[in-house]
Design an enzyme around this catalytic site. Sequence first.
Site, mmCIF file in Angstrom:
data_model
loop_
_atom_site.group_PDB
_atom_site.id
_atom_site.type_symbol
_atom_site.label_atom_id
_atom_site.label_comp_id
_atom_site.label_asym_id
_atom_site.label_seq_id
_atom_site.Cartn_x
_atom_site.Cartn_y
_atom_site.Cartn_z
ATOM 1 N N LYS A 1 6.472 9.728 10.657
ATOM 2 C CA LYS A 1 5.434 10.720 10.966
ATOM 3 C C LYS A 1 5.911 11.697 12.032
ATOM 4 O O LYS A 1 5.512 12.868 12.050
ATOM 5 C CB LYS A 1 4.130 10.039 11.405
ATOM 6 C CG LYS A 1 3.247 9.580 10.267
ATOM 7 C CD LYS A 1 4.038 9.085 9.117
ATOM 8 C CE LYS A 1 3.505 8.315 8.034
ATOM 9 N NZ LYS A 1 4.462 7.487 7.325
ATOM 10 N N ALA B 1 0.878 -1.152 7.375
ATOM 11 C CA ALA B 1 0.745 -1.625 8.747
ATOM 12 C C ALA B 1 -0.694 -2.008 9.085
ATOM 13 O O ALA B 1 -0.945 -3.040 9.715
ATOM 14 C CB ALA B 1 1.236 -0.538 9.701
ATOM 15 N N GLU C 1 10.264 -12.675 18.517
ATOM 16 C CA GLU C 1 10.772 -11.482 17.823
ATOM 17 C C GLU C 1 12.289 -11.472 17.932
ATOM 18 O O GLU C 1 12.836 -11.535 19.024
ATOM 19 C CB GLU C 1 10.159 -10.214 18.427
ATOM 20 C CG GLU C 1 10.751 -8.906 17.933
ATOM 21 C CD GLU C 1 10.772 -8.745 16.413
ATOM 22 O OE1 GLU C 1 9.708 -8.789 15.795
ATOM 23 O OE2 GLU C 1 11.889 -8.599 15.848
ATOM 24 N N LYS C 2 12.954 -11.379 16.766
ATOM 25 C CA LYS C 2 14.426 -11.437 16.778
ATOM 26 C C LYS C 2 15.065 -10.075 17.029
ATOM 27 O O LYS C 2 16.233 -9.982 17.365
ATOM 28 C CB LYS C 2 14.950 -12.021 15.473
ATOM 29 C CG LYS C 2 14.702 -11.157 14.271
ATOM 30 C CD LYS C 2 15.362 -11.741 13.034
ATOM 31 C CE LYS C 2 15.070 -10.874 11.832
ATOM 32 N NZ LYS C 2 15.608 -11.322 10.610
ATOM 33 N N GLY D 1 7.303 -4.259 17.734
ATOM 34 C CA GLY D 1 6.800 -3.117 16.956
ATOM 35 C C GLY D 1 7.213 -3.198 15.502
ATOM 36 O O GLY D 1 6.643 -2.520 14.654
ATOM 37 N N HIS E 1 -19.510 21.955 10.696
ATOM 38 C CA HIS E 1 -19.109 23.192 10.011
ATOM 39 C C HIS E 1 -18.426 24.137 10.997
ATOM 40 O O HIS E 1 -18.952 24.310 12.100
ATOM 41 C CB HIS E 1 -20.333 23.892 9.418
ATOM 42 C CG HIS E 1 -19.983 25.218 8.797
ATOM 43 N ND1 HIS E 1 -19.368 25.310 7.563
ATOM 44 C CD2 HIS E 1 -20.118 26.485 9.262
ATOM 45 C CE1 HIS E 1 -19.158 26.591 7.290
ATOM 46 N NE2 HIS E 1 -19.594 27.322 8.302
ATOM 47 N N GLY F 1 7.787 6.843 -4.758
ATOM 48 C CA GLY F 1 6.623 6.249 -4.095
ATOM 49 C C GLY F 1 6.396 6.924 -2.749
ATOM 50 O O GLY F 1 6.991 7.970 -2.452
ATOM 51 N N VAL G 1 17.954 6.134 -13.367
ATOM 52 C CA VAL G 1 19.287 6.303 -12.765
ATOM 53 C C VAL G 1 20.247 5.350 -13.476
ATOM 54 O O VAL G 1 19.986 4.162 -13.594
ATOM 55 C CB VAL G 1 19.250 5.991 -11.257
ATOM 56 C CG1 VAL G 1 20.654 6.040 -10.665
ATOM 57 C CG2 VAL G 1 18.342 6.974 -10.533
#
Length: 451
Positions: free
Chosen positions: A48, A306, A31-32, A36, A430, A174, A229
């Site tokens: 989130k 993800a 991992e550079k 995560g 319920h 989006g 735009v």
Amino acid sequence: MFDVIVIGGGPGGYVAAIKAAQSGLKTALMEKSELGGVCLNRGCIPTKSLLHAAGALRNMKEASAMGLQASDIGFDYAKIVAIKDSQVKTLTNGIQYLLNKNGVTVFSGQADIVSTNTVTVAGQKLDTRYIIIAAGSSPVKPPIPGINHTSVITSDEALALTRVPASMAIIGGGVIGIEMAFAFQSFGCSVAMIEMEPQIAPLMDADISKGLSVLLKKQGIQIYTGTKVQEIRQDSVLCSKGSENIRIPAQKVLVATGRTANGQSLSLDKLGIAHQKGIIGTDVYLRTNIPNIFAIGDVNGKYMLAHVASAEGIRAVGNITGKARPMDYSAIPQCIYTEPEAACVGLTEAEALNQRLDFKVSHVQAAANGKSLIDGCTKGFVKIIAEKKNGRLLGVHILAPHASEMLAQCTAAIRFRATAKELEEVIFPHPSVSELIAEVVHGIDGKPLHA
Ligand SMILES: Cc1cc2nc3c(=O)[nH]c(=O)nc-3n(C[C@H](O)[C@H](O)[C@H](O)COP(=O)(O)OP(=O)(O)OC[C@H]3O[C@@H](n4cnc5c(N)ncnc54)[C@H](O)[C@@H]3O)c2cc1C
């Protein structure tokens, strides 16, 4: 000599590495930047976290509708950001712990593939039987005049802001654009979202796009659809809709028009690994054109999600250790974490029409659901699409509180090819918003119980 080297420590790469190590393979992960990947550091989790605070703030402001009294409602954005950062840290530390616990050797640094069985990282050359590329993606800025103004940011910088801007124009309607719009508008920023297509969330079912658009507009977000735009200025965005010219004042301009796969960071051409502008091509087994090299997650350009990256990681390892099985994309959940949430799995109505399927649609309004009434959110709905001949579920589309949680059961139903009749036999708790699922499946034969 490693059995597997995984390049990239995002949700695709770290899950693949853990699975490989658990399967008895001698595994390394390179991992550079941060473990995560985008998801934990600049994507799913920080958005989130902000959306959770944004939703809580809205609920506090609307508390009088429940007979509650609250005054001096306010917030400390720096503190919200600090909480977000500490949640990210907790989760990334957890990944480091899990990799160690499972015996994965982690290398920090930029990796490159120098032969089909050799990878370099931090000045070392390491041999391996298999390589899994999980290099992810990065935001792109489209070539719009003025795109290099200092006011222009991507989701990376938006999540790192320590103050809420007074106004923000978001280019792109989006999922990322919509979630950012909801969060910043909730914190008092005046948000305008600009989308070229006729609807926001254009990849979702048209009813969800329309319903979400109505709700977001009610919350104060200005939405310009079918709008292009033309130019970004330091203090505004100039757009056109047909022959009409529109000027949208904006202190910050968030570009959320898409992402590009990170394959370019590897020597793909030198090795003859097939790709298109860094998007690495794979077969249904997630293998590149070089049989011992796999590509998973955003870098293969199939779904930029993800949970798909993680599922592909697990499948790729399964295909290394056992009988090769194709990746199944028949039930991919997709969610937008606004309030209420939008969540979809399977075919949209437009896709079912395009595929010339013979299908039925059932639709129930959240207003018919007791828990939605109690929660103060009766504006949503659930829609299902099922095959006419046997009632097999083809698609489920939800706009309701907790839609992302409710979608899990629908994803299982679609994955295991359940029919509406079979779901009619499921007893839902319920009161719960999930009872809308029971209602909508009864409705497929035109016999809803509460309508
Ligand atoms: C704002 C935002 C919100 C999002 N929200 C959601 C959501 O709610 N739900 C969801 O499912 N998805 C969401 N996504 C998408 C999700 O983040 C990605 O689909 C996911 O992170 C892809 O995982 P990955 O492992 O393929 O790649 P990444 O997470 O991009 O990780 C790739 C890793 O590889 C490393 N790397 C790249 N090249 C090299 C190299 N040569 N050597 C060593 N390391 C390298 C990178 O540093 C990176 O850490 C969101 C994205 C954004 C931007």
